[in-house]
Enzyme design. Structure first.
Site, PDB file in Angstrom:
ATOM      1  N   PRO A 124       3.664  25.192  31.220  1.00  0.00           N
ATOM      2  CA  PRO A 124       4.292  23.878  31.121  1.00  0.00           C
ATOM      3  C   PRO A 124       5.816  23.914  31.099  1.00  0.00           C
ATOM      4  O   PRO A 124       6.423  24.787  30.477  1.00  0.00           O
ATOM      5  CB  PRO A 124       3.764  23.338  29.783  1.00  0.00           C
ATOM      6  CG  PRO A 124       2.483  24.058  29.567  1.00  0.00           C
ATOM      7  CD  PRO A 124       2.684  25.420  30.153  1.00  0.00           C
ATOM      8  N   ASN A 125       6.391  22.974  31.794  1.00  0.00           N
ATOM      9  CA  ASN A 125       7.829  22.713  31.856  1.00  0.00           C
ATOM     10  C   ASN A 125       8.634  23.760  32.625  1.00  0.00           C
ATOM     11  O   ASN A 125       9.841  23.609  32.780  1.00  0.00           O
ATOM     12  CB  ASN A 125       8.424  22.535  30.451  1.00  0.00           C
ATOM     13  CG  ASN A 125       7.843  21.339  29.747  1.00  0.00           C
ATOM     14  OD1 ASN A 125       7.810  20.247  30.301  1.00  0.00           O
ATOM     15  ND2 ASN A 125       7.350  21.541  28.547  1.00  0.00           N
TER      16      ASN A 125
ATOM     17  N   ARG B 265      16.250  22.353  33.415  1.00  0.00           N
ATOM     18  CA  ARG B 265      15.766  22.263  32.037  1.00  0.00           C
ATOM     19  C   ARG B 265      16.641  23.100  31.116  1.00  0.00           C
ATOM     20  O   ARG B 265      16.671  24.314  31.210  1.00  0.00           O
ATOM     21  CB  ARG B 265      14.331  22.778  31.957  1.00  0.00           C
ATOM     22  CG  ARG B 265      13.783  22.726  30.544  1.00  0.00           C
ATOM     23  CD  ARG B 265      12.418  23.341  30.461  1.00  0.00           C
ATOM     24  NE  ARG B 265      11.941  23.255  29.085  1.00  0.00           N
ATOM     25  CZ  ARG B 265      11.078  24.100  28.560  1.00  0.00           C
ATOM     26  NH1 ARG B 265      10.571  25.065  29.277  1.00  0.00           N
ATOM     27  NH2 ARG B 265      10.716  23.966  27.300  1.00  0.00           N
TER      28      ARG B 265
ATOM     29  N   TYR C  89      17.549  28.254  29.123  1.00  0.00           N
ATOM     30  CA  TYR C  89      16.668  28.855  30.122  1.00  0.00           C
ATOM     31  C   TYR C  89      17.389  29.340  31.380  1.00  0.00           C
ATOM     32  O   TYR C  89      16.742  29.899  32.264  1.00  0.00           O
ATOM     33  CB  TYR C  89      15.564  27.862  30.504  1.00  0.00           C
ATOM     34  CG  TYR C  89      14.715  27.478  29.316  1.00  0.00           C
ATOM     35  CD1 TYR C  89      13.814  28.381  28.768  1.00  0.00           C
ATOM     36  CD2 TYR C  89      14.838  26.229  28.721  1.00  0.00           C
ATOM     37  CE1 TYR C  89      13.054  28.048  27.665  1.00  0.00           C
ATOM     38  CE2 TYR C  89      14.076  25.886  27.624  1.00  0.00           C
ATOM     39  CZ  TYR C  89      13.187  26.794  27.101  1.00  0.00           C
ATOM     40  OH  TYR C  89      12.430  26.471  26.007  1.00  0.00           O
TER      41      TYR C  89
ATOM     42  N   ASN D  52       4.220  33.706  32.113  1.00  0.00           N
ATOM     43  CA  ASN D  52       5.084  33.001  31.178  1.00  0.00           C
ATOM     44  C   ASN D  52       4.306  31.760  30.757  1.00  0.00           C
ATOM     45  O   ASN D  52       4.253  30.782  31.497  1.00  0.00           O
ATOM     46  CB  ASN D  52       6.422  32.617  31.800  1.00  0.00           C
ATOM     47  CG  ASN D  52       7.360  31.965  30.792  1.00  0.00           C
ATOM     48  OD1 ASN D  52       6.916  31.445  29.773  1.00  0.00           O
ATOM     49  ND2 ASN D  52       8.640  31.979  31.073  1.00  0.00           N
TER      50      ASN D  52
ATOM     51  N   ALA E  37       5.263  27.132  26.039  1.00  0.00           N
ATOM     52  CA  ALA E  37       4.859  26.819  24.668  1.00  0.00           C
ATOM     53  C   ALA E  37       3.380  27.085  24.401  1.00  0.00           C
ATOM     54  O   ALA E  37       2.964  27.120  23.245  1.00  0.00           O
ATOM     55  CB  ALA E  37       5.190  25.361  24.351  1.00  0.00           C
TER      56      ALA E  37
ATOM     57  N   ASP F 190      -8.259  33.057  25.969  1.00  0.00           N
ATOM     58  CA  ASP F 190      -9.607  33.473  26.359  1.00  0.00           C
ATOM     59  C   ASP F 190      -9.675  33.811  27.849  1.00  0.00           C
ATOM     60  O   ASP F 190     -10.318  34.784  28.238  1.00  0.00           O
ATOM     61  CB  ASP F 190     -10.624  32.384  26.024  1.00  0.00           C
ATOM     62  CG  ASP F 190     -10.881  32.255  24.524  1.00  0.00           C
ATOM     63  OD1 ASP F 190     -10.462  33.155  23.757  1.00  0.00           O
ATOM     64  OD2 ASP F 190     -11.495  31.250  24.129  1.00  0.00           O
TER      65      ASP F 190
ATOM     66  N   GLU G 292       3.498  39.572  29.586  1.00  0.00           N
ATOM     67  CA  GLU G 292       3.999  38.270  29.123  1.00  0.00           C
ATOM     68  C   GLU G 292       5.520  38.272  29.228  1.00  0.00           C
ATOM     69  O   GLU G 292       6.173  39.251  28.847  1.00  0.00           O
ATOM     70  CB  GLU G 292       3.567  38.027  27.677  1.00  0.00           C
ATOM     71  CG  GLU G 292       3.980  36.674  27.134  1.00  0.00           C
ATOM     72  CD  GLU G 292       3.444  36.401  25.741  1.00  0.00           C
ATOM     73  OE1 GLU G 292       3.925  35.424  25.126  1.00  0.00           O
ATOM     74  OE2 GLU G 292       2.568  37.147  25.247  1.00  0.00           O
TER      75      GLU G 292
ATOM     76  N   HIS H 231       9.162  35.772  28.657  1.00  0.00           N
ATOM     77  CA  HIS H 231       9.840  34.552  28.199  1.00  0.00           C
ATOM     78  C   HIS H 231      11.304  34.652  28.576  1.00  0.00           C
ATOM     79  O   HIS H 231      11.919  35.715  28.403  1.00  0.00           O
ATOM     80  CB  HIS H 231       9.688  34.381  26.682  1.00  0.00           C
ATOM     81  CG  HIS H 231       8.274  34.162  26.279  1.00  0.00           C
ATOM     82  ND1 HIS H 231       7.646  32.945  26.398  1.00  0.00           N
ATOM     83  CD2 HIS H 231       7.341  35.026  25.804  1.00  0.00           C
ATOM     84  CE1 HIS H 231       6.393  33.069  26.001  1.00  0.00           C
ATOM     85  NE2 HIS H 231       6.187  34.323  25.642  1.00  0.00           N
ATOM     86  N   LEU H 232      11.842  33.581  29.084  1.00  0.00           N
ATOM     87  CA  LEU H 232      13.246  33.562  29.498  1.00  0.00           C
ATOM     88  C   LEU H 232      14.182  33.717  28.308  1.00  0.00           C
ATOM     89  O   LEU H 232      15.164  34.447  28.371  1.00  0.00           O
ATOM     90  CB  LEU H 232      13.556  32.255  30.239  1.00  0.00           C
ATOM     91  CG  LEU H 232      12.852  32.118  31.588  1.00  0.00           C
ATOM     92  CD1 LEU H 232      12.691  30.658  31.953  1.00  0.00           C
ATOM     93  CD2 LEU H 232      13.620  32.871  32.638  1.00  0.00           C
ATOM     94  N   SER H 233      13.882  33.014  27.236  1.00  0.00           N
ATOM     95  CA  SER H 233      14.741  33.061  26.051  1.00  0.00           C
ATOM     96  C   SER H 233      14.182  34.073  25.051  1.00  0.00           C
ATOM     97  O   SER H 233      13.022  34.465  25.125  1.00  0.00           O
ATOM     98  CB  SER H 233      14.820  31.675  25.391  1.00  0.00           C
ATOM     99  OG  SER H 233      13.562  31.307  24.859  1.00  0.00           O
TER     100      SER H 233
ATOM    101  N   ARG I  53      14.987  31.837  18.062  1.00  0.00           N
ATOM    102  CA  ARG I  53      14.864  30.379  18.095  1.00  0.00           C
ATOM    103  C   ARG I  53      14.058  29.890  16.895  1.00  0.00           C
ATOM    104  O   ARG I  53      13.906  30.604  15.910  1.00  0.00           O
ATOM    105  CB  ARG I  53      14.225  29.974  19.426  1.00  0.00           C
ATOM    106  CG  ARG I  53      15.117  30.410  20.608  1.00  0.00           C
ATOM    107  CD  ARG I  53      14.577  30.000  21.941  1.00  0.00           C
ATOM    108  NE  ARG I  53      14.552  28.539  22.026  1.00  0.00           N
ATOM    109  CZ  ARG I  53      13.848  27.881  22.943  1.00  0.00           C
ATOM    110  NH1 ARG I  53      13.126  28.543  23.829  1.00  0.00           N
ATOM    111  NH2 ARG I  53      13.869  26.570  22.979  1.00  0.00           N
TER     112      ARG I  53
ATOM    113  N   ARG J 201       8.140  29.450  17.191  1.00  0.00           N
ATOM    114  CA  ARG J 201       8.050  30.214  18.434  1.00  0.00           C
ATOM    115  C   ARG J 201       7.892  31.722  18.194  1.00  0.00           C
ATOM    116  O   ARG J 201       7.857  32.493  19.132  1.00  0.00           O
ATOM    117  CB  ARG J 201       9.303  29.998  19.280  1.00  0.00           C
ATOM    118  CG  ARG J 201       9.531  28.577  19.713  1.00  0.00           C
ATOM    119  CD  ARG J 201      10.780  28.469  20.584  1.00  0.00           C
ATOM    120  NE  ARG J 201      11.201  27.104  20.764  1.00  0.00           N
ATOM    121  CZ  ARG J 201      10.751  26.288  21.717  1.00  0.00           C
ATOM    122  NH1 ARG J 201       9.866  26.711  22.584  1.00  0.00           N
ATOM    123  NH2 ARG J 201      11.191  25.046  21.789  1.00  0.00           N
TER     124      ARG J 201
END
Length: 146
Positions: free
Chosen positions: A10-11, A18, A23, A73, A76, A86, A97, A99-101, A106, A110
């Site tokens: 998402p997003n 964004r 990001y 990625n 959230a 699952d 996995e 993540h940009l940040s 943060r 998170r």
């Protein structure tokens, strides 16, 4: 030609617009292009999927069992994406996995990923370059398993 699954939650379809201070300014298309260049030397192509709905991400995973591995990625969904977890538990290939940040720099909500314990590795906080590093690492994992 073998494919690597590049799965974004998402997003992430609005990267570049964004919260660029968090990001970065790279678009998802630019990131996917960088990953494609990174894996080309291995004879792989990229199957890039971005969805804002958890169910659609699950379907993409289930439809991608034929890929060599994945870069994920979850956005959230890392926090409470139990059905995504699952689906990844049943994915038959290694995955990393990303993540940009730096999620640990943060908000505290998170700081825990429900999917990370299943991953072959995790990269966070390096912006779009983290995806390229994940592609390099995934190639190592895949080739070492061969």
């Amino acid at each position: 030609m073998p494919e690597l699954l590049l799965l974004n939650g998402p997003n992430l379809g609005i990267l570049g617009r964004r919260e660029p201070d968090v990001y970065g300014t790279q678009t998802l298309e630019e990131i996917a292009g960088a990953v494609a260049r990174e894996v080309a030397e291995h004879g792989w192509e990229v199957r890039s999927v971005q969805r804002d709905c958890e169910g659609e991400l699950i379907r993409a995973i289930q439809d991608s069992y034929d890929t060599v591995g994945a870069i994920v990625n979850p956005g959230a969904l890392m926090i409470a994406g139990w059905s995504l977890r699952d689906a990844l538990a049943n994915y038959p290939r290694p995955w990393i996995e990303v993540h940009l940040s730096n999620v640990w720099a943060r908000e505290s909500f998170r700081h825990e990923s429900v999917i990370a314990p299943l991953a072959s590795g995790l990269i966070a906080g390096l912006g779009g370059f983290g995806y390229q590093l994940a592609a390099r690492a995934l190639a190592e994992v895949v080739h070492n398993r061969s």
